[in-house]
Motif scaffolding. Structure first.
Motif, PDB file in Angstrom:
ATOM      1  N   VAL A 155       0.858  -1.176   0.000  1.00 42.11           N
ATOM      2  CA  VAL A 155       0.000   0.000   0.000  1.00 42.11           C
ATOM      3  C   VAL A 155       0.901   1.235   0.000  1.00 42.11           C
ATOM      4  N   ARG A 156       0.605   2.182  -0.867  1.00 44.11           N
ATOM      5  CA  ARG A 156       1.436   3.372  -1.009  1.00 44.11           C
ATOM      6  C   ARG A 156       0.826   4.544  -0.252  1.00 44.11           C
ATOM      7  N   LEU A 157       1.595   5.114   0.640  1.00 45.15           N
ATOM      8  CA  LEU A 157       1.214   6.325   1.360  1.00 45.15           C
ATOM      9  C   LEU A 157       2.025   7.473   0.774  1.00 45.15           C
ATOM     10  N   ARG A 158       1.345   8.528   0.336  1.00 52.87           N
ATOM     11  CA  ARG A 158       2.028   9.628  -0.333  1.00 52.87           C
ATOM     12  C   ARG A 158       1.556  10.971   0.220  1.00 52.87           C
ATOM     13  N   ALA A 159       2.497  11.774   0.700  1.00 55.85           N
ATOM     14  CA  ALA A 159       2.181  13.155   1.058  1.00 55.85           C
ATOM     15  C   ALA A 159       2.031  13.945  -0.233  1.00 55.85           C
ATOM     16  N   VAL A 160       0.968  14.743  -0.328  1.00 60.73           N
ATOM     17  CA  VAL A 160       0.738  15.498  -1.565  1.00 60.73           C
ATOM     18  C   VAL A 160       1.144  16.954  -1.443  1.00 60.73           C
ATOM     19  N   GLY A 161       1.511  17.382  -0.236  1.00 61.10           N
ATOM     20  CA  GLY A 161       1.837  18.780  -0.031  1.00 61.10           C
ATOM     21  C   GLY A 161       0.600  19.581   0.327  1.00 61.10           C
ATOM     22  N   ARG A 162       0.807  20.842   0.571  1.00 54.79           N
ATOM     23  CA  ARG A 162      -0.254  21.742   1.018  1.00 54.79           C
ATOM     24  C   ARG A 162      -1.421  21.787   0.029  1.00 54.79           C
ATOM     25  N   ALA A 163      -2.625  21.540   0.512  1.00 56.96           N
ATOM     26  CA  ALA A 163      -3.830  21.605  -0.321  1.00 56.96           C
ATOM     27  C   ALA A 163      -5.016  21.883   0.609  1.00 56.96           C
ATOM     28  N   LEU A 206      -5.037  26.909  -4.972  1.00 55.75           N
ATOM     29  CA  LEU A 206      -4.209  26.682  -6.157  1.00 55.75           C
ATOM     30  C   LEU A 206      -3.459  25.355  -6.078  1.00 55.75           C
ATOM     31  N   ARG A 207      -2.879  25.080  -4.926  1.00 60.02           N
ATOM     32  CA  ARG A 207      -2.181  23.805  -4.755  1.00 60.02           C
ATOM     33  C   ARG A 207      -3.160  22.631  -4.811  1.00 60.02           C
ATOM     34  N   TRP A 208      -4.346  22.840  -4.269  1.00 58.82           N
ATOM     35  CA  TRP A 208      -5.375  21.803  -4.285  1.00 58.82           C
ATOM     36  C   TRP A 208      -5.718  21.425  -5.726  1.00 58.82           C
ATOM     37  N   ILE A 209      -5.865  22.417  -6.578  1.00 61.40           N
ATOM     38  CA  ILE A 209      -6.133  22.160  -7.991  1.00 61.40           C
ATOM     39  C   ILE A 209      -5.008  21.340  -8.620  1.00 61.40           C
ATOM     40  N   GLU A 210      -3.778  21.689  -8.327  1.00 63.43           N
ATOM     41  CA  GLU A 210      -2.632  20.949  -8.875  1.00 63.43           C
ATOM     42  C   GLU A 210      -2.642  19.495  -8.417  1.00 63.43           C
ATOM     43  N   VAL A 211      -2.920  19.292  -7.130  1.00 65.79           N
ATOM     44  CA  VAL A 211      -2.941  17.931  -6.586  1.00 65.79           C
ATOM     45  C   VAL A 211      -4.021  17.096  -7.259  1.00 65.79           C
ATOM     46  N   LEU A 212      -5.223  17.652  -7.387  1.00 60.80           N
ATOM     47  CA  LEU A 212      -6.316  16.887  -7.984  1.00 60.80           C
ATOM     48  C   LEU A 212      -6.055  16.581  -9.451  1.00 60.80           C
ATOM     49  N   ALA A 213      -5.413  17.493 -10.160  1.00 63.35           N
ATOM     50  CA  ALA A 213      -5.075  17.229 -11.563  1.00 63.35           C
ATOM     51  C   ALA A 213      -4.153  16.009 -11.664  1.00 63.35           C
ATOM     52  N   ARG A 214      -3.213  15.883 -10.736  1.00 65.11           N
ATOM     53  CA  ARG A 214      -2.330  14.707 -10.730  1.00 65.11           C
ATOM     54  C   ARG A 214      -3.105  13.436 -10.406  1.00 65.11           C
ATOM     55  N   LEU A 215      -4.045  13.521  -9.472  1.00 68.29           N
ATOM     56  CA  LEU A 215      -4.829  12.339  -9.111  1.00 68.29           C
ATOM     57  C   LEU A 215      -5.714  11.902 -10.273  1.00 68.29           C
ATOM     58  N   VAL A 216      -6.287  12.848 -10.988  1.00 62.12           N
ATOM     59  CA  VAL A 216      -7.092  12.508 -12.164  1.00 62.12           C
ATOM     60  C   VAL A 216      -6.232  11.801 -13.208  1.00 62.12           C
ATOM     61  N   ALA A 217      -5.024  12.299 -13.413  1.00 65.95           N
ATOM     62  CA  ALA A 217      -4.134  11.700 -14.407  1.00 65.95           C
ATOM     63  C   ALA A 217      -3.775  10.261 -14.063  1.00 65.95           C
ATOM     64  N   ALA A 218      -3.760   9.932 -12.769  1.00 60.71           N
ATOM     65  CA  ALA A 218      -3.444   8.565 -12.337  1.00 60.71           C
ATOM     66  C   ALA A 218      -4.589   7.602 -12.624  1.00 60.71           C
ATOM     67  N   ALA A 219      -5.796   8.113 -12.834  1.00 64.71           N
ATOM     68  CA  ALA A 219      -6.973   7.334 -13.249  1.00 64.71           C
ATOM     69  C   ALA A 219      -7.250   6.123 -12.373  1.00 64.71           C
ATOM     70  N   PRO A 220      -7.467   6.328 -11.067  1.00 63.41           N
ATOM     71  CA  PRO A 220      -7.813   5.192 -10.213  1.00 63.41           C
ATOM     72  C   PRO A 220      -9.170   4.587 -10.612  1.00 63.41           C
ATOM     73  N   ARG A 221      -9.317   3.301 -10.404  1.00 60.43           N
ATOM     74  CA  ARG A 221     -10.581   2.627 -10.732  1.00 60.43           C
ATOM     75  C   ARG A 221     -11.652   2.930  -9.701  1.00 60.43           C
ATOM     76  N   ILE A 222     -11.246   2.969  -8.423  1.00 62.34           N
ATOM     77  CA  ILE A 222     -12.175   3.227  -7.326  1.00 62.34           C
ATOM     78  C   ILE A 222     -11.608   4.348  -6.473  1.00 62.34           C
ATOM     79  N   VAL A 223     -12.423   5.346  -6.193  1.00 59.86           N
ATOM     80  CA  VAL A 223     -12.026   6.480  -5.360  1.00 59.86           C
ATOM     81  C   VAL A 223     -12.879   6.478  -4.099  1.00 59.86           C
ATOM     82  N   VAL A 224     -12.201   6.504  -2.949  1.00 60.80           N
ATOM     83  CA  VAL A 224     -12.886   6.621  -1.663  1.00 60.80           C
ATOM     84  C   VAL A 224     -12.649   8.041  -1.158  1.00 60.80           C
ATOM     85  N   PRO A 225     -13.659   8.901  -1.243  1.00 60.75           N
ATOM     86  CA  PRO A 225     -13.481  10.283  -0.783  1.00 60.75           C
ATOM     87  C   PRO A 225     -13.467  10.365   0.734  1.00 60.75           C
ATOM     88  N   GLY A 226     -13.089  11.527   1.250  1.00 61.18           N
ATOM     89  CA  GLY A 226     -13.115  11.708   2.692  1.00 61.18           C
ATOM     90  C   GLY A 226     -14.514  11.597   3.249  1.00 61.18           C
TER      91      GLY A 226
END
Length: 297
Positions: A155-163, A206-226
């Motif tokens: 399982v990969r744990l990744r800090a995304v930075g300020r968002a 602004l950082r939040w937008i950047e982070v989400l753009a990267r997550l979209v590009a990764a194209a996960p099959r299933i997303v569990v939101p907060g």
């Protein structure tokens, strides 16, 4: 944070559902201050994602995880430091190894006590849930990334930075193509901006937008939101679209030298008209104020 009396934020274990092989979600069922909670298993260990608000909820989550683990080692992580996600971690002490990213550990140390008091002020029901809570201290802290081997599953744990906060992290289960986003993604509501100057201004649209753009590009099959319904990549895309909309509507007014308060009023009206079915309208003002502060760099 809210003007109405909040209901009791109970984690309902009975609603748990397996969304992939040995990946279980306890859904929040759209209850306020209840996160989606994950339990991810490998051959030798199980990782719990988020605790619920306070010791009583965390005890239910721990009991469920212990039963699911059937003797496997337990780990705990939290998507970020906010109380409904992390302020039950003390219950896991001695039974699970609690690990988070460095920035989240700093959030807990620097702002945990202040958020505990703020949440206690949300009403007697929430205050009762937080009785006896201690701001948690992680057992293991990583810098930016950590691969946790559960046995036959990493399982990969990744800090995304300020968002959404300074210390957001995402949790990915690569072999199941599952992504846990924490409050970077919430469904059916306006994005929560914890913009509380001068006490907390770490959220960045602004950082939040950047982070989400990267997550979209990764194209996960299933997303569990907060918070909110589990789904596919479109859940991330919807929040990304909204944040861009919020930024653009705010900045076009700031470009014309419109005052901050008038900007907030106009953007609020526009976005409510576009998304009348969404909850959390009170967070629009904070989002506009944050993006006003970020306007021009």
């Amino acid at each position: 944070m809210t003007d109405h009396q909040l209901p009791d934020p109970v984690v309902r274990i009975s609603s748990a559902q397996e969304i992939a092989r040995d990946v279980v979600v306890v859904p929040n069922q759209h209850a306020e201050l209840v996160p989606n909670i994950g339990v991810i298993g490998g051959k030798h260990a199980v990782l719990v994602v988020d605790t619920g608000l306070g010791p009583e909820n965390a005890e239910s989550v721990l009991a469920f995880a212990r039963d699911h683990a059937k003797g496997r080692k337990l780990y705990l992580t939290t998507t970020h430091f906010h109380p409904e996600h992390a302020f039950g971690a003390q219950v896991f002490a001695g039974e699970a190894t609690f690990l988070v990213n460095q920035a989240q550990a700093e959030d807990l140390a620097d702002k945990g006590a202040g958020y505990l008091e703020m949440f206690r002020g949300l009403g007697p029901t929430i205050a009762r849930r937080l009785e006896g809570v201690r701001v948690p201290t992680p057992d293991v802290v990583y810098e930016e990334s950590h691969d946790l081997d559960l046995g036959g599953r990493v399982v990969r744990l990744r800090a995304v930075g300020r968002a959404h906060s300074r210390g957001d992290q995402v949790i990915t289960v690569p072999d199941a193509e599952v992504l846990f986003t924490g409050d970077l993604v919430e469904t059916g509501r306006f994005a929560i901006f914890p913009w509380f100057p001068p006490h907390d201004t770490d959220v960045s649209g602004l950082r939040w937008i950047e982070v989400l753009a990267r997550l979209v590009a990764a194209a996960p099959r299933i997303v569990v939101p907060g918070h909110g319904d589990v789904g596919g990549t479109q859940k991330v895309e919807a929040v990304l679209d909204y944040l861009r909309e919020l930024r653009d509507e705010t900045w076009v007014r700031r470009d014309s030298a419109m005052g901050r308060e008038t900007t907030i009023e106009e953007v609020r009206a526009v976005l409510i008209e576009r998304h009348p079915e969404w909850t959390g309208q009170e967070w629009i003002d904070a989002g506009v104020a944050c993006l006003c502060a970020e306007h021009g760099g």
